[in-house]
Enzyme design. Structure first.
Site, PDB file in Angstrom:
ATOM      1  N   ARG A 268       0.728  -1.193  -0.033  1.00  0.00           N
ATOM      2  CA  ARG A 268       0.015  -0.058  -0.005  1.00  0.00           C
ATOM      3  C   ARG A 268       0.962   1.128  -0.004  1.00  0.00           C
ATOM      4  O   ARG A 268       1.794   1.316   0.531  1.00  0.00           O
ATOM      5  CB  ARG A 268      -0.796   0.009   1.354  1.00  0.00           C
ATOM      6  CG  ARG A 268      -1.979  -0.897   1.147  1.00  0.00           C
ATOM      7  CD  ARG A 268      -3.206  -0.572  -0.052  1.00  0.00           C
ATOM      8  NE  ARG A 268      -4.284  -1.453   0.158  1.00  0.00           N
ATOM      9  CZ  ARG A 268      -4.542  -2.649  -0.679  1.00  0.00           C
ATOM     10  NH1 ARG A 268      -3.560  -2.552  -1.671  1.00  0.00           N
ATOM     11  NH2 ARG A 268      -5.668  -3.159  -0.486  1.00  0.00           N
TER      12      ARG A 268
ATOM     13  N   HIS B  87      -1.120   0.165  -9.806  1.00  0.00           N
ATOM     14  CA  HIS B  87      -1.605  -0.909  -8.775  1.00  0.00           C
ATOM     15  C   HIS B  87      -2.174  -2.054  -9.723  1.00  0.00           C
ATOM     16  O   HIS B  87      -3.106  -2.441  -9.741  1.00  0.00           O
ATOM     17  CB  HIS B  87      -2.717  -0.185  -8.351  1.00  0.00           C
ATOM     18  CG  HIS B  87      -2.964  -1.111  -6.999  1.00  0.00           C
ATOM     19  ND1 HIS B  87      -3.503  -0.327  -5.911  1.00  0.00           N
ATOM     20  CD2 HIS B  87      -3.112  -2.259  -6.630  1.00  0.00           C
ATOM     21  CE1 HIS B  87      -3.520  -1.306  -4.755  1.00  0.00           C
ATOM     22  NE2 HIS B  87      -3.487  -2.396  -5.395  1.00  0.00           N
TER      23      HIS B  87
HETATM   24  C1  GLV Z   1      -4.828  -5.305  -3.910  1.00  0.00           C
HETATM   25  O1  GLV Z   1      -4.360  -4.459  -3.727  1.00  0.00           O
HETATM   26  C2  GLV Z   1      -5.432  -6.235  -3.147  1.00  0.00           C
HETATM   27  O2  GLV Z   1      -5.555  -5.695  -1.742  1.00  0.00           O
HETATM   28  O3  GLV Z   1      -5.951  -7.275  -3.252  1.00  0.00           O
END
Ligand code: GLV
Length: 309
Positions: free
Chosen positions: A224, A272
């Site tokens: 994160r 991401h």
């Molecule tokens: C992706 O970031 C997840 O938490 O699955």
């Protein structure tokens, strides 16, 4: 009865289709549609608008559509007693491992720098490194961290792990707790962060931590964004303590156009995508948990609010 999917992107309809296919008997609604709020027993969410869950007075549980539930636990509008479930999925684990292995190999073979050389028309061979030249340190040995370690070890890459407080129960070298953190960092030529984001881990990747890594180390943050102190990373890169950072996650996503990461020569970014829940693979566990919830049976992959994951 019914299940609502709350996610503010164009994948919402794909999730609806796959969940509906997995459970034709359960009414499934997607965010943006007309939803009978009183009928909703479970919400399946990914970065839902904070506060939006209070519109469902009979909600019995919240299923995250991914592995990390930080954005749910941070939504103070959600009653404490509502169970929160997360995704544990073999593809989520193996996709993460493949992504990290790719970044490790790109670092060893300088692929990111050669791409930059190509863009600027520069022919500049450099000595390359081999797998045997580095140790990878993994912070966080949950499902994803262990999966990454397994693939790295299988590829012949020396791997060590660190956990904050839990016993990782793994059969490769690992360190536990703050007292052993520096010993772990000092071995980690490549540091992979896979910690959950909690009040205790926010900002853990700061200058102090980064400066404990061997000179010229690489940071890979696939957990994160807020685990990292962005200014501290830039300082560590500019001072030459680190030689690069591969970042898949950011404080704010999409990363604002004015953010210095965009143009930093040693920051390598992806949007991401290291590991993304595959609706076909994940839908059955969401439906299973919906049925468990409505039948009063024990839930699977329920999150501990106290631990934050
Ligand atoms: C992706 O970031 C997840 O938490 O699955």
């Amino acid at each position: 009865m019914g299940l609502v999917i709350l996610r503010n992107d164009d994948l919402v309809n794909r999730w609806k289709k796959v969940l509906q296919h997995a459970a034709p008997d359960i009414p499934i609604y997607a965010m943006g549609e007309e939803v009978p709020h009183e009928a909703i027993l479970m919400a399946a969410v990914w970065k839902h608008p904070p506060g939006s869950l209070s519109a469902f007075p009979n909600l019995k549980g919240i299923h995250c559509l991914g592995a990390g539930v930080d954005f749910i636990l941070e939504d103070k509008g959600i009653p404490e007693e509502l169970p929160v479930m997360r995704v544990v999925d073999p593809f989520l684990a193996s996709d993460m491992a493949e992504y990290v292995l790719s970044q490790v190999m790109a670092f060893l073979k300088d692929l990111h720098r050669y791409k930059q050389d190509q863009v600027s028309g520069r022919w500049h061979p450099r000595p390359y490194r081999r797998i045997g030249d580095v140790t990878v340190g993994i912070m966080g040995l949950g499902t994803l961290g262990r999966s990454v370690a397994e693939l790295l070890l299988k590829s012949g890459i020396s791997t060590v792990g660190w956990t904050r407080d839990s016993d990782p129960d793994v059969d490769f070298p690992n360190f536990r707790g703050d007292a052993h953190r520096n010993a772990f960092l000092e071995q980690s030529d490549i540091l992979v962060c896979l910690l959950p984001l909690t009040p205790d881990t926010r900002g853990i990747l700061d200058y102090n931590l980064l400066s404990r890594l061997p000179g010229g180390a690489l940071l890979i943050n696939v957990a994160r964004g807020p685990l990292l102190v962005d200014e501290d990373l830039i300082r560590a890169l500019d001072e030459g303590l680190l030689s690069g950072a591969c970042l898949d996650v950011f404080h704010k996503e999409p990363l604002p156009a004015s953010h210095p990461f965009w143009n930093h020569p040693h920051v390598h970014m992806t949007p991401h995508v290291a590991s993304v829940s595959d609706p076909d693979s994940v839908a059955p566990q969401i439906i299973d948990n919906y049925r468990r919830l409505t039948e009063g049976r024990p839930l699977k992959n329920e999150v501990s609010r106290e631990r934050g994951y």
